[in-house]
Motif scaffolding. Structure first.
Motif, PDB file in Angstrom:
ATOM      1  N   ALA A 233      10.015  57.614 -71.019  1.00 32.07           N
ATOM      2  CA  ALA A 233      10.901  58.242 -70.044  1.00 32.07           C
ATOM      3  C   ALA A 233      10.878  57.499 -68.711  1.00 32.07           C
ATOM      4  N   GLU A 234       9.694  57.013 -68.321  1.00 29.74           N
ATOM      5  CA  GLU A 234       9.578  56.341 -67.022  1.00 29.74           C
ATOM      6  C   GLU A 234      10.474  55.121 -66.924  1.00 29.74           C
ATOM      7  N   ASP A 235      10.647  54.408 -68.033  1.00 25.96           N
ATOM      8  CA  ASP A 235      11.510  53.227 -68.015  1.00 25.96           C
ATOM      9  C   ASP A 235      12.964  53.617 -67.779  1.00 25.96           C
ATOM     10  N   GLN A 236      13.397  54.680 -68.437  1.00 30.42           N
ATOM     11  CA  GLN A 236      14.787  55.124 -68.265  1.00 30.42           C
ATOM     12  C   GLN A 236      15.008  55.713 -66.870  1.00 30.42           C
ATOM     13  N   ILE A 237      14.009  56.414 -66.353  1.00 29.10           N
ATOM     14  CA  ILE A 237      14.115  56.958 -64.996  1.00 29.10           C
ATOM     15  C   ILE A 237      14.229  55.823 -63.985  1.00 29.10           C
ATOM     16  N   GLY A 238      13.513  54.718 -64.223  1.00 34.50           N
ATOM     17  CA  GLY A 238      13.610  53.567 -63.329  1.00 34.50           C
ATOM     18  C   GLY A 238      15.026  53.034 -63.246  1.00 34.50           C
ATOM     19  N   LEU A 239      15.721  52.974 -64.383  1.00 40.40           N
ATOM     20  CA  LEU A 239      17.110  52.525 -64.378  1.00 40.40           C
ATOM     21  C   LEU A 239      17.990  53.515 -63.629  1.00 40.40           C
ATOM     22  N   PHE A 240      17.774  54.804 -63.869  1.00 42.97           N
ATOM     23  CA  PHE A 240      18.531  55.833 -63.149  1.00 42.97           C
ATOM     24  C   PHE A 240      18.405  55.658 -61.640  1.00 42.97           C
ATOM     25  N   GLU A 241      17.182  55.423 -61.170  1.00 46.58           N
ATOM     26  CA  GLU A 241      16.961  55.294 -59.729  1.00 46.58           C
ATOM     27  C   GLU A 241      17.671  54.074 -59.153  1.00 46.58           C
ATOM     28  N   LYS A 242      17.716  52.984 -59.913  1.00 45.19           N
ATOM     29  CA  LYS A 242      18.463  51.806 -59.458  1.00 45.19           C
ATOM     30  C   LYS A 242      19.956  52.110 -59.378  1.00 45.19           C
ATOM     31  N   MET A 243      20.444  52.866 -60.333  1.00 47.07           N
ATOM     32  CA  MET A 243      21.860  53.236 -60.340  1.00 47.07           C
ATOM     33  C   MET A 243      22.183  54.156 -59.169  1.00 47.07           C
ATOM     34  N   ARG A 244      21.312  55.120 -58.912  1.00 52.08           N
ATOM     35  CA  ARG A 244      21.536  56.027 -57.784  1.00 52.08           C
ATOM     36  C   ARG A 244      21.541  55.272 -56.463  1.00 52.08           C
ATOM     37  N   ALA A 245      20.685  54.265 -56.357  1.00 55.70           N
ATOM     38  CA  ALA A 245      20.622  53.486 -55.116  1.00 55.70           C
ATOM     39  C   ALA A 245      21.941  52.787 -54.831  1.00 55.70           C
ATOM     40  N   LYS A 246      22.709  52.534 -55.885  1.00 50.02           N
ATOM     41  CA  LYS A 246      24.010  51.887 -55.728  1.00 50.02           C
ATOM     42  C   LYS A 246      25.146  52.893 -55.766  1.00 50.02           C
ATOM     43  N   LYS A 247      24.794  54.186 -55.607  1.00 49.70           N
ATOM     44  CA  LYS A 247      25.781  55.278 -55.571  1.00 49.70           C
ATOM     45  C   LYS A 247      26.617  55.336 -56.855  1.00 49.70           C
ATOM     46  N   TYR A 248      25.957  55.070 -57.959  1.00 50.99           N
ATOM     47  CA  TYR A 248      26.618  55.095 -59.259  1.00 50.99           C
ATOM     48  C   TYR A 248      26.758  56.544 -59.740  1.00 50.99           C
ATOM     49  N   PRO A 249      27.860  56.900 -60.415  1.00 50.99           N
ATOM     50  CA  PRO A 249      28.013  58.249 -60.967  1.00 50.99           C
ATOM     51  C   PRO A 249      27.121  58.446 -62.195  1.00 50.99           C
ATOM     52  N   VAL A 250      25.941  59.018 -61.989  1.00 48.54           N
ATOM     53  CA  VAL A 250      24.948  59.114 -63.058  1.00 48.54           C
ATOM     54  C   VAL A 250      24.178  60.426 -62.938  1.00 48.54           C
ATOM     55  N   VAL A 251      23.809  60.977 -64.078  1.00 48.12           N
ATOM     56  CA  VAL A 251      23.022  62.207 -64.161  1.00 48.12           C
ATOM     57  C   VAL A 251      21.834  61.949 -65.077  1.00 48.12           C
ATOM     58  N   PHE A 252      20.700  62.578 -64.770  1.00 45.28           N
ATOM     59  CA  PHE A 252      19.514  62.466 -65.627  1.00 45.28           C
ATOM     60  C   PHE A 252      18.947  63.854 -65.851  1.00 45.28           C
ATOM     61  N   ARG A 253      18.733  64.199 -67.131  1.00 42.99           N
ATOM     62  CA  ARG A 253      18.081  65.451 -67.499  1.00 42.99           C
ATOM     63  C   ARG A 253      16.807  65.105 -68.274  1.00 42.99           C
ATOM     64  N   LEU A 254      15.654  65.445 -67.689  1.00 42.62           N
ATOM     65  CA  LEU A 254      14.350  65.162 -68.292  1.00 42.62           C
ATOM     66  C   LEU A 254      13.768  66.466 -68.828  1.00 42.62           C
ATOM     67  N   PHE A 255      13.544  66.526 -70.144  1.00 43.58           N
ATOM     68  CA  PHE A 255      13.018  67.727 -70.771  1.00 43.58           C
ATOM     69  C   PHE A 255      11.486  67.663 -70.780  1.00 43.58           C
ATOM     70  N   GLU A 256      10.881  68.514 -69.965  1.00 43.29           N
ATOM     71  CA  GLU A 256       9.433  68.505 -69.792  1.00 43.29           C
ATOM     72  C   GLU A 256       8.719  68.813 -71.098  1.00 43.29           C
ATOM     73  N   THR A 257       7.825  67.947 -71.514  1.00 46.70           N
ATOM     74  CA  THR A 257       7.039  67.967 -72.752  1.00 46.70           C
ATOM     75  C   THR A 257       7.881  67.634 -73.983  1.00 46.70           C
ATOM     76  N   GLY A 258       9.156  67.344 -73.823  1.00 44.68           N
ATOM     77  CA  GLY A 258      10.023  67.057 -74.963  1.00 44.68           C
ATOM     78  C   GLY A 258       9.721  65.721 -75.608  1.00 44.68           C
TER      79      GLY A 258
END
Length: 306
Positions: free
Chosen positions: A254-279
């Motif tokens: 999950a951490e790898d995918q979250i890292g990509l999300f954060e880079k996208m958010r930094a560029k104001k990209y239209p992106v959503v992330f849903r992390l299912f705890e313990t999933g």
């Protein structure tokens, strides 16, 4: 990914979290002035607790508990959900077809109209799967049945193809299918959703300069991260992306995918992330809120958290 048993069972992951308030937020659903997709069994599928929310609601940690969300939800855990979660009347709109779009036959399951669909969703399975996985009404907590009903009740179509390989040949089949349904629907939105290893198909299609012209959005469910995504033709068009991932996924961290999300958010990209705890690896396919996904995509990636 032929059955739920392909996935790892959820395992508690000791991620550091912000302290929770005494009252947990309810429902991560995206609210807009006008949501194009009307509700279907929202009380069962769209009322998950939000444990953490940031980036204006773009990133949310969703409460997931195996005892409740698998064992209490299913008549037979991971194989058959309780009848309250499904409406099989939609089967009258379901057909199996064999298409020849890129020089080789492609088996697909379609639910909804062949032509003039208001929108189209194409679901790409992972390793070991075929079109039957995305057509199964009772596995994965009834989530595919909900998608079928959301599509048909809102004038849309849903396709689940059998992917023969996760290489350029498989990606060419999917790219051809994307263009095919785009043309059949007179240019209305096409959303490509990829689960697990199917994410490699989404990665390939995002690099296809022609195919991305026909796409309205990408959904990545427990898929591999794509470090080069922001350089792709899809990213240049700002095609909205919706990520769903289990925090305890042992196949793709999950951490790898979250890292990509954060880079996208930094560029104001239209992106959503849903992390299912313990999933685990299969949790996003079971737990993702398809109405939220469709409303996010069909409003161009614009939302305000409810």
């Amino acid at each position: 990914m032929s059955t739920d048993h392909f996935y790892n069972r959820p395992v508690k992951l000791g991620l550091q979290r912000l302290a929770l308030t005494a009252t947990l937020l309810i429902s991560p659903a995206i609210a807009r002035a006008e949501e194009p997709i009307k509700p279907f069994k929202d009380a069962l599928f769209s009322q998950n607790r939000v444990l953490e929310s940031r980036d204006g609601g773009a990133f949310q940690v969703i409460d997931y508990q195996e005892q409740r969300d698998i064992n209490a939800r299913d008549e037979e855990p991971e194989r058959r959900v309780k009848s309250a979660y499904v409406d099989t009347g939609v089967r009258k709109d379901q057909v199996n077809e064999t298409l020849n779009l890129s020089g080789s036959p492609l088996e697909v399951m379609r639910v909804g109209p062949l032509q003039d669909a208001a929108f189209t969703v194409i679901f790409i399975h992972g390793r070991g799967g075929d079109r039957r996985l995305g057509a199964n009404d009772y596995s994965f907590g009834g989530n595919f049945n909900r998608l079928k009903n959301l599509a048909v009740q809102n004038g849309g179509s849903y396709y689940a193809p059998s992917i023969k390989s996760f290489d350029p040949n498989g990606a060419a089949d999917v790219a051809a299918l994307v263009r095919h349904v785009f043309e059949l629907s007179a240019g209305r939105p096409v959303i490509l959703a990829c689960a697990s290893m199917g994410g490699f198909i989404c990665q390939s299609v995002s690099r296809d300069k022609e195919a991305v012209r026909y796409l309205k959005g990408l959904v990545i469910m427990g898929g591999p991260p794509d470090p080069g995504f922001l350089t792709t033709p899809a990213a240049k068009l700002k095609i909205p992306v919706y990520f769903a991932h289990g925090s305890a996924d042992k196949v793709y961290k999950a951490e790898d995918q979250i890292g990509l999300f954060e880079k996208m958010r930094a560029k104001k990209y239209p992106v959503v992330f849903r992390l299912f705890e313990t999933g685990g690896h299969g949790t996003p396919v079971r737990m993702s809120d398809w109405r939220e996904i469709l409303n996010f995509m069909l409003t161009g990636g614009n939302f305000a958290p409810r």
